[in-house]
Design a protein around this motif. Structure first.
Motif, PDB file in Angstrom:
ATOM      1  N   VAL A  74       0.842  -1.199   0.000  1.00  0.00           N
ATOM      2  CA  VAL A  74       0.000   0.000   0.000  1.00  0.00           C
ATOM      3  C   VAL A  74       0.875   1.246   0.000  1.00  0.00           C
ATOM      4  N   ASP A  75       0.715   2.060  -1.036  1.00  0.00           N
ATOM      5  CA  ASP A  75       1.419   3.335  -1.087  1.00  0.00           C
ATOM      6  C   ASP A  75       0.595   4.426  -0.402  1.00  0.00           C
ATOM      7  N   ALA A  76      -0.730   4.393  -0.616  1.00  0.00           N
ATOM      8  CA  ALA A  76      -1.601   5.401  -0.002  1.00  0.00           C
ATOM      9  C   ALA A  76      -3.027   4.869   0.112  1.00  0.00           C
ATOM     10  N   LEU A  77      -3.727   5.352   1.121  1.00  0.00           N
ATOM     11  CA  LEU A  77      -5.153   5.094   1.322  1.00  0.00           C
ATOM     12  C   LEU A  77      -5.821   6.445   1.538  1.00  0.00           C
ATOM     13  N   ALA A  78      -7.006   6.605   0.992  1.00  0.00           N
ATOM     14  CA  ALA A  78      -7.729   7.865   1.199  1.00  0.00           C
ATOM     15  C   ALA A  78      -9.201   7.576   1.461  1.00  0.00           C
ATOM     16  N   LEU A  79      -9.730   8.194   2.496  1.00  0.00           N
ATOM     17  CA  LEU A  79     -11.158   8.152   2.774  1.00  0.00           C
ATOM     18  C   LEU A  79     -11.733   9.414   2.159  1.00  0.00           C
ATOM     19  N   ASP A  80     -12.555   9.233   1.124  1.00  0.00           N
ATOM     20  CA  ASP A  80     -13.023  10.351   0.314  1.00  0.00           C
ATOM     21  C   ASP A  80     -14.522  10.227   0.094  1.00  0.00           C
ATOM     22  N   GLN A  81     -15.142  11.329  -0.257  1.00  0.00           N
ATOM     23  CA  GLN A  81     -16.543  11.310  -0.649  1.00  0.00           C
ATOM     24  C   GLN A  81     -16.680  11.991  -1.997  1.00  0.00           C
ATOM     25  N   PRO A  82     -17.047  11.215  -3.016  1.00  0.00           N
ATOM     26  CA  PRO A  82     -17.270  11.831  -4.325  1.00  0.00           C
ATOM     27  C   PRO A  82     -18.508  12.733  -4.270  1.00  0.00           C
ATOM     28  N   PRO A  83     -18.780  13.470  -5.336  1.00  0.00           N
ATOM     29  CA  PRO A  83     -19.956  14.344  -5.331  1.00  0.00           C
ATOM     30  C   PRO A  83     -21.246  13.587  -4.985  1.00  0.00           C
ATOM     31  N   ALA A  84     -22.150  14.271  -4.288  1.00  0.00           N
ATOM     32  CA  ALA A  84     -23.432  13.678  -3.885  1.00  0.00           C
ATOM     33  C   ALA A  84     -24.151  13.137  -5.105  1.00  0.00           C
ATOM     34  N   PRO A  85     -24.926  12.116  -5.000  1.00  0.00           N
ATOM     35  CA  PRO A  85     -25.400  11.452  -3.796  1.00  0.00           C
ATOM     36  C   PRO A  85     -24.561  10.244  -3.384  1.00  0.00           C
ATOM     37  N   SER A  86     -23.341  10.142  -3.810  1.00  0.00           N
ATOM     38  CA  SER A  86     -22.499   9.005  -3.479  1.00  0.00           C
ATOM     39  C   SER A  86     -22.091   9.013  -2.009  1.00  0.00           C
ATOM     40  N   ALA A  87     -21.821   7.817  -1.492  1.00  0.00           N
ATOM     41  CA  ALA A  87     -21.397   7.655  -0.107  1.00  0.00           C
ATOM     42  C   ALA A  87     -19.875   7.736  -0.020  1.00  0.00           C
TER      43      ALA A  87
END
Length: 178
Positions: A94-107
Protein backbone atom coordinates in the motif's frame (compact mmCIF):
# COMPACT_ATOMS: atom_id res chain seq x y z
CA UNK A 1 -16.61 -2.38 14.46
CA UNK A 2 -15.28 -5.39 16.28
CA UNK A 3 -12.11 -5.55 18.31
CA UNK A 4 -11.21 -8.22 20.82
CA UNK A 5 -8.35 -9.88 22.74
CA UNK A 6 -8.06 -12.83 20.34
CA UNK A 7 -7.38 -10.46 17.46
CA UNK A 8 -3.65 -11.08 17.53
CA UNK A 9 -4.24 -14.77 16.90
CA UNK A 10 -6.29 -14.01 13.78
CA UNK A 11 -3.95 -11.33 12.46
CA UNK A 12 -6.41 -8.39 12.54
CA UNK A 13 -7.83 -6.08 15.14
CA UNK A 14 -10.75 -4.23 13.58
CA UNK A 15 -13.42 -5.87 11.44
CA UNK A 16 -16.16 -4.03 9.55
CA UNK A 17 -19.62 -5.52 9.17
CA UNK A 18 -21.96 -5.37 6.19
CA UNK A 19 -25.08 -3.26 6.55
CA UNK A 20 -28.02 -5.65 6.19
CA UNK A 21 -30.65 -2.89 5.92
CA UNK A 22 -30.73 -3.24 2.15
CA UNK A 23 -32.31 -6.71 2.41
CA UNK A 24 -35.85 -5.39 2.95
CA UNK A 25 -36.62 -4.28 -0.62
CA UNK A 26 -35.39 -7.43 -2.41
CA UNK A 27 -37.19 -9.62 0.14
CA UNK A 28 -40.40 -7.65 -0.49
CA UNK A 29 -39.94 -8.18 -4.26
CA UNK A 30 -39.51 -11.93 -3.84
CA UNK A 31 -42.46 -12.27 -1.47
CA UNK A 32 -44.71 -9.92 -3.45
CA UNK A 33 -43.86 -11.69 -6.69
CA UNK A 34 -44.61 -15.06 -5.08
CA UNK A 35 -48.01 -13.79 -3.93
CA UNK A 36 -48.81 -12.46 -7.42
CA UNK A 37 -47.83 -15.82 -8.91
CA UNK A 38 -49.94 -17.71 -6.38
CA UNK A 39 -53.01 -15.53 -6.96
CA UNK A 40 -52.76 -15.32 -10.76
CA UNK A 41 -55.66 -16.93 -12.57
CA UNK A 42 -55.05 -19.91 -14.78
CA UNK A 43 -54.07 -18.62 -18.21
CA UNK A 44 -53.38 -15.02 -17.10
CA UNK A 45 -49.99 -14.28 -18.69
CA UNK A 46 -49.32 -10.69 -17.56
CA UNK A 47 -49.69 -11.31 -13.80
CA UNK A 48 -47.53 -14.43 -14.07
CA UNK A 49 -44.81 -12.55 -15.96
CA UNK A 50 -44.94 -9.67 -13.46
CA UNK A 51 -44.72 -12.02 -10.49
CA UNK A 52 -41.92 -14.03 -12.06
CA UNK A 53 -39.99 -10.84 -12.89
CA UNK A 54 -40.33 -9.58 -9.30
CA UNK A 55 -39.15 -12.92 -7.90
CA UNK A 56 -36.17 -13.07 -10.27
CA UNK A 57 -35.15 -9.45 -9.74
CA UNK A 58 -35.44 -9.69 -5.95
CA UNK A 59 -33.62 -13.03 -5.96
CA UNK A 60 -30.67 -11.69 -7.97
CA UNK A 61 -30.32 -8.69 -5.65
CA UNK A 62 -30.58 -10.93 -2.56
CA UNK A 63 -27.86 -13.25 -3.84
CA UNK A 64 -25.59 -10.25 -4.37
CA UNK A 65 -26.28 -8.91 -0.88
CA UNK A 66 -25.68 -12.27 0.76
CA UNK A 67 -22.33 -12.92 -0.93
CA UNK A 68 -19.42 -13.32 1.48
CA UNK A 69 -17.98 -10.04 2.75
CA UNK A 70 -15.05 -9.31 5.00
CA UNK A 71 -13.03 -6.19 5.61
CA UNK A 72 -10.53 -6.25 8.46
CA UNK A 73 -7.88 -3.71 9.39
CA UNK A 74 -4.88 -4.96 11.32
CA UNK A 75 -1.16 -4.88 11.95
CA UNK A 76 -0.39 -6.99 8.85
CA UNK A 77 -2.62 -5.04 6.48
CA UNK A 78 -6.17 -5.15 5.10
CA UNK A 79 -8.02 -8.45 4.81
CA UNK A 80 -10.58 -8.02 2.03
CA UNK A 81 -13.22 -10.46 0.86
CA UNK A 82 -15.67 -8.99 -1.60
CA UNK A 83 -16.63 -9.63 -5.23
CA UNK A 84 -13.47 -9.49 -7.33
CA UNK A 85 -11.06 -9.40 -4.40
CA UNK A 86 -10.28 -11.98 -1.76
CA UNK A 87 -6.91 -11.56 -0.09
CA UNK A 88 -4.71 -9.94 2.51
CA UNK A 89 -3.26 -6.68 1.23
CA UNK A 90 -0.09 -6.19 3.25
CA UNK A 91 0.91 -2.68 4.31
CA UNK A 92 4.07 -3.05 2.21
CA UNK A 93 1.84 -3.23 -0.90
CA UNK A 94 0.00 0.00 0.00
CA UNK A 95 1.42 3.34 -1.09
CA UNK A 96 -1.60 5.40 0.00
CA UNK A 97 -5.15 5.09 1.32
CA UNK A 98 -7.73 7.86 1.20
CA UNK A 99 -11.16 8.15 2.77
CA UNK A 100 -13.02 10.35 0.31
CA UNK A 101 -16.54 11.31 -0.65
CA UNK A 102 -17.27 11.83 -4.33
CA UNK A 103 -19.96 14.34 -5.33
CA UNK A 104 -23.43 13.68 -3.88
CA UNK A 105 -25.40 11.45 -3.80
CA UNK A 106 -22.50 9.00 -3.48
CA UNK A 107 -21.40 7.65 -0.11
CA UNK A 108 -17.89 7.93 1.35
CA UNK A 109 -15.42 5.41 -0.02
CA UNK A 110 -11.97 4.06 0.71
CA UNK A 111 -9.45 4.35 -2.12
CA UNK A 112 -6.14 2.47 -2.35
CA UNK A 113 -3.04 3.45 -4.30
CA UNK A 114 -0.81 0.37 -4.54
CA UNK A 115 2.97 0.47 -4.46
CA UNK A 116 4.28 0.48 -8.07
CA UNK A 117 4.43 -3.12 -9.31
CA UNK A 118 2.16 -4.46 -6.53
CA UNK A 119 -1.47 -5.54 -6.85
CA UNK A 120 -1.35 -5.58 -10.65
CA UNK A 121 -4.50 -7.75 -10.66
CA UNK A 122 -6.62 -4.85 -9.33
CA UNK A 123 -7.91 -2.43 -11.97
CA UNK A 124 -7.32 1.22 -11.06
CA UNK A 125 -10.63 2.91 -11.88
CA UNK A 126 -10.42 5.92 -9.57
CA UNK A 127 -8.03 8.77 -8.74
CA UNK A 128 -6.48 9.64 -5.37
CA UNK A 129 -8.26 12.85 -4.28
CA UNK A 130 -5.08 14.61 -3.12
CA UNK A 131 -2.49 13.86 -5.79
CA UNK A 132 -4.47 12.29 -8.66
CA UNK A 133 -2.61 8.97 -8.77
CA UNK A 134 -4.45 5.91 -10.09
CA UNK A 135 -6.42 4.24 -7.28
CA UNK A 136 -8.69 1.28 -6.60
CA UNK A 137 -11.98 1.64 -4.74
CA UNK A 138 -11.68 -0.89 -1.92
CA UNK A 139 -14.80 -0.13 0.06
CA UNK A 140 -18.05 1.77 -0.33
CA UNK A 141 -18.82 2.86 3.22
CA UNK A 142 -22.57 2.86 2.54
CA UNK A 143 -22.33 -0.93 2.60
CA UNK A 144 -20.94 -1.20 6.15
CA UNK A 145 -22.53 -0.52 9.54
CA UNK A 146 -19.56 1.38 10.94
CA UNK A 147 -19.38 5.17 10.64
CA UNK A 148 -16.67 6.73 8.45
CA UNK A 149 -15.09 8.33 11.53
CA UNK A 150 -14.62 4.90 13.15
CA UNK A 151 -13.09 3.51 9.95
CA UNK A 152 -10.80 6.55 9.70
CA UNK A 153 -9.63 6.07 13.29
CA UNK A 154 -8.72 2.42 12.68
CA UNK A 155 -6.96 3.21 9.40
CA UNK A 156 -4.99 6.07 10.97
CA UNK A 157 -3.83 3.70 13.72
CA UNK A 158 -2.67 0.88 11.43
CA UNK A 159 -1.84 2.54 8.10
CA UNK A 160 -0.07 5.52 9.65
CA UNK A 161 1.25 8.05 7.12
CA UNK A 162 -0.19 6.03 4.21
CA UNK A 163 -3.70 7.14 5.22
CA UNK A 164 -5.33 10.48 4.38
CA UNK A 165 -8.77 11.34 5.74
CA UNK A 166 -9.95 13.73 3.05
CA UNK A 167 -13.32 14.04 4.79
CA UNK A 168 -11.60 15.36 7.90
CA UNK A 169 -9.26 17.62 5.95
CA UNK A 170 -12.17 19.22 4.13
CA UNK A 171 -14.01 19.87 7.39
CA UNK A 172 -17.25 18.37 6.13
CA UNK A 173 -19.33 15.55 7.47
CA UNK A 174 -20.19 12.71 5.08
CA UNK A 175 -23.61 13.10 3.53
CA UNK A 176 -26.25 10.55 4.41
CA UNK A 177 -27.37 8.28 1.59
CA UNK A 178 -30.74 6.70 1.28
Amino acid sequence: MHSDDAAGERGYDVELHRDRGALVLPLACVLGGAVVLALARHGAVLPKLTGLGAVLLGGVVLVGLLRPFRFAIGAEGLTVRRPGLRRLIRWEEVDALALDQPPAPSAPRLLLVPVPGALLDLPATERHPVDGRAAVELLDLARVRERPTAVATALAEYAGDRFVDVLGLCGREPEATA
